[in-house]
Structures are given as structure tokens and as C-alpha cells.
Scaffold this motif. Sequence first.
Motif, PDB file in Angstrom:
ATOM      1  N   ALA A   1       0.828  -1.209   0.000  1.00 20.11           N
ATOM      2  CA  ALA A   1       0.000   0.000   0.000  1.00 20.11           C
ATOM      3  C   ALA A   1       0.862   1.259   0.000  1.00 20.11           C
ATOM      4  CB  ALA A   1      -0.927  -0.011   1.207  1.00 20.11           C
ATOM      5  N   LEU A   2       1.850   1.324   0.899  1.00 17.84           N
ATOM      6  CA  LEU A   2       2.691   2.515   0.980  1.00 17.84           C
ATOM      7  C   LEU A   2       3.605   2.643  -0.233  1.00 17.84           C
ATOM      8  CD1 LEU A   2       3.603   2.559   4.777  1.00 17.84           C
ATOM      9  CD2 LEU A   2       2.241   4.238   3.524  1.00 17.84           C
TER      10      LEU A   2
ATOM     11  N   LEU B   1       4.990   5.211  -5.411  1.00 22.09           N
ATOM     12  CA  LEU B   1       5.180   5.143  -6.858  1.00 22.09           C
ATOM     13  C   LEU B   1       4.419   6.274  -7.549  1.00 22.09           C
ATOM     14  CD1 LEU B   1       6.226   3.739  -9.393  1.00 22.09           C
ATOM     15  CD2 LEU B   1       4.239   2.213  -9.278  1.00 22.09           C
ATOM     16  N   LEU B   2       3.186   6.519  -7.107  1.00 24.63           N
ATOM     17  CA  LEU B   2       2.400   7.604  -7.692  1.00 24.63           C
ATOM     18  C   LEU B   2       3.081   8.957  -7.474  1.00 24.63           C
ATOM     19  CD1 LEU B   2      -1.237   6.559  -6.669  1.00 24.63           C
ATOM     20  CD2 LEU B   2      -0.169   6.369  -8.925  1.00 24.63           C
ATOM     21  N   VAL B   3       3.599   9.176  -6.271  1.00 24.69           N
ATOM     22  CA  VAL B   3       4.277  10.441  -5.974  1.00 24.69           C
ATOM     23  C   VAL B   3       5.557  10.579  -6.795  1.00 24.69           C
ATOM     24  CG1 VAL B   3       5.462  11.763  -4.166  1.00 24.69           C
ATOM     25  CG2 VAL B   3       3.297  10.616  -3.669  1.00 24.69           C
ATOM     26  N   ASP B   4       6.321   9.482  -6.892  1.00 23.58           N
ATOM     27  CA  ASP B   4       7.572   9.523  -7.667  1.00 23.58           C
ATOM     28  C   ASP B   4       7.307   9.862  -9.128  1.00 23.58           C
ATOM     29  OD1 ASP B   4       9.119   8.842  -5.473  1.00 23.58           O
ATOM     30  OD2 ASP B   4       8.892   6.689  -5.840  1.00 23.58           O
ATOM     31  N   MET B   5       6.305   9.245  -9.706  1.00 21.41           N
ATOM     32  CA  MET B   5       6.001   9.498 -11.112  1.00 21.41           C
ATOM     33  C   MET B   5       5.482  10.919 -11.320  1.00 21.41           C
ATOM     34  SD  MET B   5       7.048   6.813 -12.483  1.00 21.41           S
ATOM     35  CE  MET B   5       6.524   7.159 -14.168  1.00 21.41           C
ATOM     36  N   ALA B   6       4.671  11.402 -10.366  1.00 17.72           N
ATOM     37  CA  ALA B   6       4.163  12.767 -10.469  1.00 17.72           C
ATOM     38  C   ALA B   6       5.309  13.781 -10.356  1.00 17.72           C
ATOM     39  CB  ALA B   6       3.127  13.025  -9.376  1.00 17.72           C
TER      40      ALA B   6
END
Length: 311
Positions: free
Chosen positions: A130-131, A136-141
Motif C-alpha cells: 500500500a505505501l 510510486l504515484l508520488v515519484d512518477m508525479a
Amino acid sequence: MGHSHAHEGEHGHSHLPGGVGDGTILIAVVVNLALTGAQILGGYVADSTALIADGVHNLSDALALVLAFGARRLARRPASPGMSYGWGRAEVVAAFVNYIALIAISVWLGIEALGRMVEPPQVAGGLVMALAGFALLVDMATAALVWRAAKESVNIRAAFLHNLADAAVSVAVILGGALIWAFGWHLADPVLTLLISGVILWHVGQEIGPVMRMLMLAAPAGVDHAALIGAMAGVEGVAGAHHLHLWQIDERRTALSVHLVMRDGADAVMAVRQAKAMLRRDFGIDHATIEAEREGDACSDAGDGHDGHRH
């Protein structure tokens, strides 16, 4: 015989990549700091070294962006008598520091992983997934926010590489969490951490070379030294060229200094002008400092093996 200098593009220009504002970088820093806290706390709860390592790596991402932001602001400062080339090289220094930090983090990850392979801990796979998925979403953003600037700045590119590497870490952590959750394979956590550290080191190895060349005042990669000397010796009235120094000021500016040996009766001023035009046209060198000397005279500069040398 005199000196001549070209100063195109030196003063009053920031030479910064466009398309990404300081506010965007600050947003990326805040988001990465928040993610760091969540991952490190979650890693302790889940007893996952991989997740803690991912959190520490996210902290390095935030610090890399802070460094990139500071260097970007510093590089805007105009040239001055004390800093005649301006502050553009601050971005090169920032990139180097970021790469060294990546190397240190990767080595630390590898050591931690080796220690845990001997006695793999009981990891909470679901919380890890989950974390890591959120990370991953934050890194890609974050990578998307700085992608445009990364194409034009070695400094921002180093920070961008931090985010891409961390995205890879997050993918691996998700995979490890899935293996632990589905099959109870707790060895997946340190094994994947070790693989991640190797991938990060490989990427740094691909990118740090050009930064080192700029810091060491090396000639730009791919420049044919003999061809450069030959081209200047081919200018009308020039018998030869020596005392050549070629270096990169930053990613976008290259500087050169050289002595031209003039034939008897040749027009030194015209030869210097023609040499500069040729350097700009054929080699992309806009800043050239050229000294003209008469054939048969001793070299006017001491050192570099030219003391008392006659032409």
C-alpha cells in the motif's frame, strides 16, 4: 602583439531551462518530504527494510530537489568581477553532489540487504504494498513535474534521475510485498533491495561522467584536438597554433584560449577575427581568448612546458 576576447552570452543571462517554475519544484519537495515520513513510519510498523530504504531514498529525492532549486536560483546571479563567468556552474556542482548522494544511498541499501538475507524478518506485505504504491504515484508525479527541465539542465537531470530510480525502488518494493503477502517469501525484501541498489549505481555510472568532465575543466567530449589546431593553423596569415586550452564553463558554454603564431607581415587583427568566426561556425565555441605572436618570438606565457619556446 595583443589579445582579443569574445564575450557573447556571458553577462546578464541565467542560461536556465524553461518550462518549470520554482513553485513547481517547491511543491515537489513538500510532497516528497511528506511521503518520506509516511514510508519510514510504515516501514517500522511493517518491519520492512525495503520500505524504510524507499523512504530514505525519497528523502534524498527531496534533498536533491532542494539542492537543484538552490543551484537554479544561484545560477541566475549575473557575472561580476569576482565571478567573471557568472554562477552557472553551481548547477554542475549540485548535480555532482546529488550523484555522490545516490552512490552513498545505494551502498547503504546493499549493506542492509546483505545483512537481512542471513535472517529475513517477518514483513507485513499488505502494508508494504500500500505505501509503496502510494510512493510510486508520488515519484512518477514528481518526475513528470521536472521532466521538461531535465532535458536541458544537468542539475535538474540529476534530481530527475533520483525520482526515476525511486520509482523503480517502489515497483520492486510492491513486488516484494506481493511475494511476501501471497507466498510468505520474506527473503524477497532484502533480495529486491540489493537489486535496486545495483540498478541505481548503474544509472549513476551512466550520468556522472559528463559532470566530472565539466568539474575537471576537461574539453567537451568528442572534440578533435588535432582538428581544432589544424583549423586555426589554416587561417590566413597563421603559421601555427599552440598553448590551446579548451573547457566547458557549463552545459551550454564552451571556452577556449590559444596562441596563434603569425607569419611575417600578416594582419594579426584580421587573423584573430577570422579564427573566432571559424570557431563559432565550425566548433560552436563562442568564448575565445586568442593571443597573436610573431613567428620567431619566444612564447610570452611561462609554464605548461612553453618557457622560452621559440616559433
